[in-house]
Design a protein around this motif. Sequence first.
Motif, PDB file in Angstrom:
ATOM      1  N   VAL A  90       0.634  -1.401  -0.128  1.00 44.81           N
ATOM      2  CA  VAL A  90       0.570  -0.076  -0.130  1.00 44.81           C
ATOM      3  C   VAL A  90       0.872   1.103   0.094  1.00 44.81           C
ATOM      4  N   ARG A  91       0.886   2.268  -0.891  1.00 39.90           N
ATOM      5  CA  ARG A  91       1.851   3.632  -1.310  1.00 39.90           C
ATOM      6  C   ARG A  91       0.794   4.048  -0.995  1.00 39.90           C
ATOM      7  N   ARG A  92       2.208   4.960   0.288  1.00 40.80           N
ATOM      8  CA  ARG A  92       1.774   5.886   1.152  1.00 40.80           C
ATOM      9  C   ARG A  92       2.576   7.424   1.222  1.00 40.80           C
ATOM     10  N   LYS A  93       2.346   8.626   0.875  1.00 43.34           N
ATOM     11  CA  LYS A  93       3.078   9.364   1.466  1.00 43.34           C
ATOM     12  C   LYS A  93       4.127   9.576   2.550  1.00 43.34           C
ATOM     13  N   PRO A  94       5.554   9.483   2.376  1.00 46.34           N
ATOM     14  CA  PRO A  94       6.252   9.912   3.564  1.00 46.34           C
ATOM     15  C   PRO A  94       5.886  10.488   4.810  1.00 46.34           C
ATOM     16  N   ASP A  95       4.837  11.514   4.341  1.00 46.49           N
ATOM     17  CA  ASP A  95       4.430  12.221   5.622  1.00 46.49           C
ATOM     18  C   ASP A  95       3.297  11.534   6.219  1.00 46.49           C
ATOM     19  N   ALA A  96       2.692  10.864   5.416  1.00 42.31           N
ATOM     20  CA  ALA A  96       1.453  10.155   6.333  1.00 42.31           C
ATOM     21  C   ALA A  96       1.793   8.319   6.933  1.00 42.31           C
TER      22      ALA A  96
END
Length: 134
Positions: A71-77
């Motif tokens: 699952v891809r998420r932004k680093p800040d998430a």
Amino acid sequence: MTLPDHQEAAPQGVEAQYRQALDQGRFLIQHCAACDRAVFYPRMICPHCGAGSLSWVAPDGRGTVYSTTVVRRKPDAGGDYNVALVDLQEGVRLMSRVEGVPPEAVSIGMAVRAQVAQQDGHGLVVFVPCKEAQ
């Protein structure tokens, strides 16, 4: 009775027992004395034979990754994480995640071991790669 969206019903029965054990750091599954099979997710009666003779047992914890995805998420998430289906040696399959390795490093057939992690004051089952199998 329908609860407003902001309220959740407290788990009852076998689910409450399962969650309470997890919150205490114990991972338990059920075993049916009638057909000698493991049961997961917690139930009142055995889904294999219909008997009501289920008891709580601590599984060995060893398993094999059956399926995995990232699952891809932004680093800040929080960054990327994996979701895996894991087959325990007892014959049940759980959806969880494998920790301790990059999400892309989790592979089908990987040997893993269950452990209970604490998150927001509640226990949850996660898996880590088995060192002895790598």
